[in-house]
Design an enzyme around this catalytic site. Structure first.
Site, PDB file in Angstrom:
ATOM      1  CB  CYS A 118      -0.837  -3.834   0.256  1.00 50.40           C
ATOM      2  SG  CYS A 118       0.167  -3.442   1.313  1.00 50.40           S
ATOM      3  CB  ALA A 119       1.783  -8.118   0.160  1.00 51.22           C
TER       4      ALA A 119
END
Length: 197
Positions: free
Chosen positions: A137-138
């Site tokens: 994800c981030a």
């Protein structure tokens, strides 16, 4: 309270000691957070958390050469469609299979509809000879970590606590409270299904 977890020694506030009622032998969100908070507090851009299963962040996701060097054949992006997390079949080309989950890292976001499809994608990938999957994800600690935990629970029959401990052997993770509650519900459901069998 789970063995080995002393919430009085946990640096988190006492309001985290609640149980959402999923099951009396499933650790509360506060107990889970206490375990998550402990241990190593740093992580790399990518870490192998299960054989051929890598968990990491958007920096590594954007490094196509780095993924190639790791032998990554599949990418699961738990922040699909977000500006900071590029990802698509076009971005990776024909050598990498791509699967996107458009999740927000908010406690109010319902990630649970993606638990089984993502777990299935990971499972199918790891059954392909020489395949390796990168889940991100981030930052690689909440959304993507939650999907990896769900995979370990669904396909390897680990409890939520055991899945957390297994991943934490190689990477610091910290799913948000909403995701932890959803994972507790998954844990309770899987335990019920196992008891019926």
């Amino acid at each position: 309270m789970s063995a080995g977890v002393n919430l009085d020694d946990c640096p988190l506030s006492t309001d985290m000691k609640e149980s959402s009622g999923a099951s009396c032998d499933i650790p509360s969100v506060g107990e889970l957070e206490c375990v998550l908070y402990g241990g190593k507090k740093t992580c790399n851009h990518v870490d192998e958390v299960w054989p051929d299963l890598f968990l990491g962040d958007m920096s590594m996701a954007h490094d196509r050469y780095g993924l190639w060097k790791l032998g990554i054949t599949h990418v699961l992006n738990a922040a699909h469609g977000k500006m900071c997390c590029q990802g698509s079949h076009d971005f990776y080309g024909t050598t990498v299979d791509y699967y996107g989950v458009p999740a927000n890292d908010l406690p109010t976001f319902d990630l649970s509809p993606y638990f089984y499809p993502s777990a299935h994608y990971i499972h199918e990938t790891l059954n392909i000879p020489n395949a390796k999957i990168f889940v991100h994800c981030a930052v690689g600690v909440s959304r993507s970590a939650s999907l990896v935990l769900a995979y370990l629970m669904i396909y390897h029959h680990l409890s939520l606590m055991d899945a957390i401990k297994r991943v934490k052997e190689n990477r610091w993770i910290f799913p948000n409270r909403g995701f932890l509650k959803q994972l507790r519900r998954l844990d309770a459901t899987l335990r019920r299904e196992k008891s019926v069998e």
